[in-house]
Enzyme design. Structure first.
Site: not given
Ligand code: KIV
Length: 272
Positions: A52-53, A91, A121, A123, A190
């Protein structure tokens, strides 16, 4: 510790656990589009994270919070079309799994069905355990993410190193063990102290993947734009840049502008 490298034609969640058992470090990188994912996959990266980056590096938002489930599915399906070898993990975005386990499962199913990704994924630990259970019960592999969890940035207030204090470190270890017991296949750690990563990694049989978590993680992940030096203003200590694409792309694009303005481009050979 052995560094033997087995050949994998296709990476599965089981391959990652084999890698941990064989002492082979796991490589993971983000990708959000077809062209980049093709390059990343051809370079034998084990896991591609459609993170989600994307909210930051693709859409220009300050945080990961605004990206939607539809947008994540769009990015993930572009990546999946490019990939032959890597395991593709997506994510689940903020607001699509925290409120209730049924919604979490619906979001995970949409990602798997509409993008054809291989895993999701999420969090957090104890707070989201019912959602994690529900997704795993449907047969969808889940990667955890502990330490600095960017979807909770407004709770933390800053992007500084997490779990330096004993209380937070103890909670992180308990959360990691819980995620393993529930059935997660790996956990991203992280921005936590290297010694804590070591303790967590040694206490788990599933792999840990670090970003700013030091050398003891079972694997490493970076955001591809950071590794390539496209995000030149982002300079955390953990980041190793392998290129300076911000500068190199800028030079190439300026050259193109000059060539157009000076009528150098296109020349006689570059026309029909
Ligand atoms: O969204 C992302 O890129 C991440 C990584 C930093 C692990 O969760």
């Amino acid at each position: 510790m052995s560094t033997a490298k087995k050949e994998y034609k296709r990476i599965t969640v089981k391959s990652l656990i084999d890698m941990k058992n064989n002492g082979e470090k796991i490589s993971m990188l983000t990708a959000y589009d077809y062209s980049m994912a093709k390059i990343v996959d051809a370079a034998n990266v084990d896991v591609i994270l459609v993170g989600d980056s994307a909210s930051n590096v693709m859409a220009g938002h300050e945080t990961t919070l605004p990206i939607t489930l539809d947008q994540m599915i769009y990015h993930a399906s572009s990546v999946i079309r490019a990939v032959n070898r890597a395991l593709v993990v997506v994510d689940i975005p903020f607001g699509s799994y925290q409120s209730d386990p049924k919604e979490a499962l619906r979001s995970a199913i949409r990602i798997m069905k509409e993008s054809r990704a291989h895993a999701v994924k999420v969090e957090g630990g104890e707070e989201i355990k019912e959602s994690v259970k529900r997704i795993l019960n449907a047969g969808i592999p889940v990667m955890g993410h502990l330490g600095l969890t960017p979807q909770a940035i407004y709770k933390f207030g800053t992007y500084t190193v997490r779990a330096r204090e004993e209380d937070e470190a103890d909670k992180l270890i308990a959360d990691a063990q819980l995620l393993e017991r529930l059935g997660c296949f790996a956990i991203v750690l992280e921005k936590i102290p290297a010694e804590l990563t070591k303790r967590v990694s040694e206490s788990l049989s599933i792999p840990t993947i670090g970003i700013g978590g030091g050398k003891h993680a079972d694997g490493q992940v970076l955001v591809i734009h950071d590794l390539l030096g496209m995000t030149h203003e982002f300079n955390p200590r953990f980041l190793r840049r392998y290129m300076n694409l911000y500068e190199d792309m800028g030079k190439a694009i300026s050259q193109y502008v000059d060539d157009v303005k000076s009528r150098d481009f296109p020349n006689d050979e570059e026309q029909y």
